[in-house]
Write an enzyme that holds these catalytic residues in place. Structure first.
Site, PDB file in Angstrom:
ATOM      1  N   THR A 133       0.866  -1.193   0.000  1.00 44.64           N
ATOM      2  CA  THR A 133       0.000   0.000   0.000  1.00 44.64           C
ATOM      3  C   THR A 133       0.893   1.230   0.000  1.00 44.64           C
ATOM      4  OG1 THR A 133       0.014   0.286   2.392  1.00 44.64           O
ATOM      5  CG2 THR A 133      -1.682  -1.167   1.472  1.00 44.64           C
ATOM      6  N   ASP A 134       0.364   2.340  -0.454  1.00 41.14           N
ATOM      7  CA  ASP A 134       1.100   3.582  -0.236  1.00 41.14           C
ATOM      8  C   ASP A 134       1.086   3.849   1.272  1.00 41.14           C
ATOM      9  OD1 ASP A 134       2.484   5.915  -0.432  1.00 41.14           O
ATOM     10  OD2 ASP A 134       1.252   6.776  -2.011  1.00 41.14           O
ATOM     11  N   TRP A 135       1.985   4.700   1.707  1.00 38.80           N
ATOM     12  CA  TRP A 135       2.194   4.881   3.150  1.00 38.80           C
ATOM     13  C   TRP A 135       0.946   5.490   3.812  1.00 38.80           C
ATOM     14  CZ3 TRP A 135       5.422   2.101   1.072  1.00 38.80           C
ATOM     15  CH2 TRP A 135       6.563   1.658   1.680  1.00 38.80           C
TER      16      TRP A 135
END
Ligand code: BGC
Length: 853
Positions: free
Chosen positions: A233-235
Site C-alpha cells: 500500500t502507499d504509506w
C-alpha cells in the site's frame, strides 16, 4: 522449484497464523517485521524514484528530516524527455547499486501516474501524459534496478492524479479510459519490466480503495498481466487490511502497530477470511523478503559517487529540450550554442541556488551539487562578466535586484537568464494553483530583454508552465528538474559540447484554460470525475484542434534530420508490425533525435483520438550520416478496449501509420488495412457528442453518466472513516470543529501569495480519519470509530445527561463540563485501552511481548 521457493514453503509451514498476519504489515516506517527464529530478516523499502531517501535514524515520511547522502538523479520528467529506455535502465541500475549499498531491498519507484493536468504537485515525479512512453521508460528503469537484485516498485497503481484529498479521493472514470490511459503504462511496465513489487495508490477507483481493489490487484495485475510479486500500500493508504489481503494487498505500510495483524488473525479465526488468502500474501511477502536478503548479502557499502554523478549528468543532458533557438535580430545564425569567448552575463538566482528536484517523499540529500555559476567559472570557455540573482524568492526588493541584473546584462554579448518554479510550488501533497512563472521572473526577463539583444533562458521546473514570455528570449532550453548534476548538463548544451536531443513527454498548452481538465482540476469534492475520458494530453489538443505552445514529442537540435522512404517491413494481422524509415542527419554536427510512430484511423465508428503514440526509436547520427530505423508495433497498437465485450478489439478498416519528430511534425505517412474483430460498437445509439468530436472540455453530467453507464456518485460522502480532516466543518462536534478551525487556518496561511504550503499541514488537511490509525499507533480503528461517532453528534447528545446531572447535583457549570468531557472522552480512551489490551494479548501470541512494537 527454486531454492527460494523451497525456503519460502519451509518457513511458511512453520509460521503461526499470528506470525503470517504480522508479516503483512510494517514494523518500522520503512521496514517489515523480522522473525529471527525462523530466519526471516526485516526488509527495507526506501524512496524514491530518482534517488535513495534512506533514513537511518527515526525514519519519517514525506521527505521531512534528513537522509543518507545519495545521488540525486534527474526526476522522471527529465528522464522521460530523453525517450531513452536504455538510459533509464542505466539510471535504474545505479539506483539499484546505491540501494544495495544502503541495505535497501525495495526501491519505491518509478512513479508512473499519468499527467492529467499541469497543476498536479507531483507531475515532476511522473514520466508522461502518454501511457506508452510512460510504460516503456518505466520498464527500462525497472529492469535496471532489478539487474542489481533490488526490487523496483512502480507506483501509484492506479488512476492517481491529484494531491488534493490524496488519501480519499474517488477517481470516477469509465473502463475504457482506465484500461487505455491509466492502466496501459503499468501493463507495459509489468509485462516488459517484470517488477517484483508494485505500490497501490491512496485513492479509490470507482468507489473501491486501490488497496482493496480485487479487480485491479488480482484479476488485472496478477490474472491478466502475470504479475508474480508483492503489492504494497502507499504509506498510510490501507483502510481495512482484511479486505486488502483478500483483494491482493501483500504489505500494509508504514507501521500500523499490532492492530492490523490482530484484526487479520481474528478475521481468519472467526471465519470472515479464509486462511488461504493470508497464506497467499505471506508467500508473496516471504518471497520478496528472502530474495532481497539474498541479494543484499555481501553488498558493498560504498558506491562510486563520481561515476554516479557523471551518469546523473548524462541523464540530465539527454533530457534537456531545446524549445526555441532563433537568430537574434539582424543576425544569420541561431543564438545557441554559445561560442567560446562569448561575454556572458549570468542572471537569475537559480544559477547559484539550482532547482533540481521537487519536494515530498522523493527529496534526496545529494552527494554533491553543481551550480551553473561555479561551472561557468571553472570551465573558463565563456567570458563570465558577472552574476546577478535578478529576483528574490519572497518578492522582497525585486526592483533593486532587477536593476542590478539589467545593468550587468547591458554590457554583455549574451545574457543567460535562469528561470524556474520556486521549491514549494512543486511538491507532493499540494497542487499548483496556476501555470504561471513567478511574476518577478517574467519582469526580470522583460527588463533584461530591453537592454540586451541576445537572451537565452534556462528553464528549471518539473512541470508545464505558461511560456507567453518566450518572445522575450532568442533561445529557450528546458532543463526539467535535472538532479544534482543538472547545471553541468545545462552548461554542456549551452556551449554545444552536447547537442540537445530531448523531446517533450508532455504537451505545453498555451494556457491553463486550454487544458482538458480546466475548471475541474483538482476536484475538491470526494469524487474526481475524469470527464475528459481518453482525451488526455495531446489526445485532446489534437482531436479538439486546440493550438498549443509546444506539442508532445517536440524538441529542437543544433542539427537537422530528414525522414524518407518509410515502408512497412512486416504486416500480419495479430502479429507485431514493423515499419522502417530512413533517417539522415542533414546538419553539420552529430546529434540524436527520436522518431515517433503514431497510429491513426481517420475513418472510424468507435470514437478515438486523432492519433496515438504506439512506437518510438531514438537514433544518434554523425553529421551527414543516415541509417534505417525500425519500429515495432505490437498488436495492441491497433486495439481499443471495448466496454461491451470487456476485451481489446480491433475496428476493421484503413489505418494510418504516421512517422515524425513530434505529434505535430509528421514527416511520413503509411496506410494499411486491418480486419476487425467484429465486436459491435459499444457506444452505438448512445448520445456521446463530446467524446465523438474530442471537444471534451465541457462534458455535461448527463453525457458523462452515459459514458459511465450510470450516474456519477455523489461528490459529498457521508461522515465516516473516510471523512477527511478538511471536512470536519460538516461534523456535529464542538471539539472536531475546533480541530478543523486550526487546520483550515494553517492551510489558508499556505495559500497566501508568497507562501508555500506546509507539507505537514497539507498532509493532515487531506488525511481521512482512518489514516490516523494506520499512521499513528497506538491509535486503533476502534478509536477512529469513536471519532466518527463523535463527528456524527455523539458529543452533543451528551449535553442532555451532563445538564441533567449538573441540575440534579446542583453542580453548576463545573459539573456540566466534567460530565460532558467524560461523555466525550471515555469512549475514546476506552477504545484506546481496549485496543491496547487486545494488542498485548496478540503480542503474547506472536511471541513478541516485551519487544518494542
Ligand atoms: C508517497 C509515496 C512514497 C511513500 C513513502 C507517500 O506519501 O505517496 O510515493 O513512496 O510516501 O515515503
Amino acid at each position: 522449484m527454486s531454492t527460494i521457493d523451497e525456503r519460502v514453503e519451509e518457513v511458511l509451514g512453520k509460521m503461526t497464523l499470528e506470525q503470517k498476519c504480522a508479516l503483512l504489515s510494517g514494523k518500522t516506517p520503512f521496514g517489515t517485521r523480522d522473525f529471527p527464529d525462523l530466519g526471516v530478516p526485516a526488509m527495507e523499502f526506501s524512496d524514491g524514484p530518482h534517488g535513495l531517501r534512506h533514513q537511518k535514524d527515526g525514519a519519517n515520511h514525506l521527505g521531512i528530516g534528513g537522509s543518507d547522502p545519495a545521488t540525486c538523479f534527474p526526476t522522471a520528467v527529465t528522464v522521460a524527455s530523453s525517450w531513452d529506455v536504455e538510459l533509464a535502465g542505466r539510471m535504474g541500475a545505479a539506483l539499484g547499486e546505491e540501494a544495495r549499498s544502503l541495505g535497501v531491498g525495495v526501491l519505491l519507484g518509478p512513479g508512473m501516474c499519468i499527467k492529467r493536468s499541469p497543476l498536479c504537485g507531483r507531475d515532476f515525479e511522473y514520466f508522461s501524459e502518454d501511457p506508452y512512453l510512460s510504460g516503456k521508460m518505466a520498464a527500462g528503469f525497472v529492469r535496471g534496478v532489478q539487474e542489481k537484485g533490488i526490487a523496483a516498485c512502480p507506483k501509484h497503481f492506479a488512476a492517481n492524479s491529484q494531491e488534493t484529498r490524496r488519501q480519499a479521493s474517488d477517481s470516477v472514470l469509465d473502463e475504457r479510459t482506465l484500461r487505455e490511459i491509466y492502466l496501459r503504462g503499468f501493463e507495459i511496465a509489468v509485462r516488459e519490466g517484470r517488477p517484483k513489487s508494485i505500490m497501490s495508490s491512496y485513492n479509490l477507483i470507482n468507489g473501491t480503495y486501490a488497496s482493496q481493489n480485487r479487480r485491479l490487484l488480482q484479476d488485472v495485475l496478477r490474472g491478466e498481466w502475470g504479475f508474480e510479486g508483492a503489492t504494497v500500500t502507499d504509506w498510510g493508504g490501507s483502510v481495512d487490511h482484511v479486505s486488502g489481503v483478500k483483494a491482493g494487498t501483500t504489505f500494509e505500510m508504514p507501521a500500523p502497530g499490532l492492530d492490523s495483524p490482530r484484526e487479520l488473525a481474528e478475521a481468519v479465526r472467526s471465519g470472515r477470511l479464509d486462511e488461504h488468502f493470508v497464506d497467499a500474501r505471506a508467500r508473496e511477502a516471504l518471497h520478496l523478503v528472502l530474495e532481497s536478503a539474498a541479494a543484499l548479502e555481501g553488498a558493498d557499502p560504498e558506491f562510486d559517487r563520481d561515476a554516479h554523478h557523471d551518469l546523473a549528468r548524462c541523464v540530465a543532458r539527454e533530457g534537456v529540450v531545446l524549445l526555441k533557438n532563433e537568430a537574434p535580430a539582424g543576425e544569420g545564425d541561431a543564438l545557441l550554442p554559445l561560442r567560446p569567448g562569448t561575454r556572458v552575463a549570468l542572471v537569475g538566482d537559480f544559477a547559484q541556488t539550482p532547482r533540481y528536484q521537487g519536494a515530498g517523499s522523493s527529496l534526496v540529500e545529494c552527494t554533491r551539487l553543481d551550480t551553473l555559476l561555479d561551472v561557468v567559472g571553472e570551465r573558463g570557455e565563456l567570458d563570465l562578466l558577472g552574476f546577478e540573482p535578478g529576483f528574490t524568492h519572497d518578492g522582497s526588493d525585486d526592483a533593486a535586484c532587477r536593476a542590478a541584473a539589467v545593468s550587468l546584462a547591458s554590457g554583455a554579448d549574451v545574457c543567460v537568464v535562469c528561470l524556474g518554479l520556486a521549491g514549494g510550488q512543486e511538491t507532493e501533497g499540494a497542487e499548483r494553483r496556476d501555470m504561471l512563472l513567478p511574476q518577478a521572473q517574467v519582469e526580470l526577463l522583460r527588463a533584461v530583454r530591453s537592454c540586451c539583444d541576445r537572451v537565452v533562458v534556462l528553464l528549471s521546473c518539473g512541470c508545464v508552465v505558461d511560456t507567453s514570455w518566450s518572445g522575450d528570449c532568442d533561445a529557450l532550453l528546458y532543463l526539467g528538474l535535472g538532479g544534482q548534476a543538472g547545471a553541468s548538463a545545462a552548461y554542456d548544451v549551452l556551449t554545444g559540447s552536447a547537442n540537445p536531443c530531448g523531446h517533450l513527454a508532455e504537451t505545453w498548452p498555451l494556457s491553463l484554460e486550454d487544458t482538458p481538465t480546466a475548471g475541474r482540476y483538482p476536484s475538491d469534492g470526494a469524487t474526481a470525475e475524469y470527464r475528459e475520458g481518453i482525451y488526455v494530453g495531446y489526445r485532446y489538443y489534437q482531436s479538439a484542434h486546440v493550438p498549443v505552445a509546444f506539442p508532445f514529442g517536440f524538441g529542437l537540435s543544433y542539427t537537422s534530420f530528414e525522414l524518407s522512404s518509410a515502408r512497412i517491413a512486416q504486416w500480419e494481422q495479430g502479429r507485431p508490425a514493423r515499419i522502417e524509415v530512413n533517417v539522415r542527419n542533414t546538419g553539420d554536427r552529430a546529434g540524436a533525435t527520436v522518431v515517433q510512430a503514431y497510429v491513426a484511423k481517420p475513418e472510424h465508428e468507435v470514437f478515438r483520438a486523432e492519433q496515438e503514440l504506439k512506437g518510438f526509436s531514438r537514433v544518434e547520427l554523425e553529421k551527414g550520416e543516415s541509417t534505417t530505423v525500425a519500429i515495432d508495433l505490437d498488436p495492441r497498437a491497433f486495439e481499443y478496449y471495448n466496454v461491451g465485450t470487456c476485451s481489446w478489439e480491433v475496428e476493421g478498416g484503413r489505418y494510418e501509420l504516421r512517422l515524425g519528430l513530434s505529434c505535430e511534425d509528421v514527416r511520413q505517412t503509411l496506410g494499411a488495412e486491418l480486419k476487425g474483430t467484429g465486436a459491435p460498437n459499444p457506444y452505438a445509439g448512445r448520445e456521446l457528442p463530446s467524446y465523438g468530436s474530442g471537444y471534451v472540455h465541457e462534458v455535461t453530467c448527463a453525457e458523462f453518466a452515459t459514458l459511465l453507464g450510470h450516474a456519477a456518485p455523489n461528490a459529498i460522502a457521508p461522515l465516516g472513516r473516510s471523512t477527511c480532516l478538511r471536512d470536519l466543518n460538516r461534523c456535529r462536534s464542538l471539539i472536531l470543529l475546533l480541530v478543523w478551525l486550526v487546520l483550515e487556518g494553517r492551510h489558508r496561511q499556505g495559500l497566501k501569495p508568497g507562501n508555500s504550503p506546509d507539507l505537514d499541514v497539507e498532509f493532515a488537511y487531506n488525511m481521512p480519519l482512518h489514516a490516523i490509525a494506520k499512521m499513528a499507533p497506538p491509535v486503533t480503528m476502534g478509536v477512529v470509530d469513536a471519532i466518527v461517532r463523535e463527528a456524527r453528534g455523539y458529543g452533543l447528545v451528551g449535553f442532555v445527561p451532563a445538564l441533567a446531572i449538573a441540575l440534579l447535583a446542583h453542580g453548576g457549570f463545573g459539573a456540566f463540563a466534567v460530565v460532558w468531557l467524560a461523555w466525550v472522552l471515555v469512549p475514546l480512551l476506552g477504545a484506546l485501552l481496549v485496543g491496547a489490551l487486545r494488542n498485548v494479548t496478540f503480542a503474547r501470541k506472536l511471541n513478541l511481548h516485551g519487544k518494542a512494537e
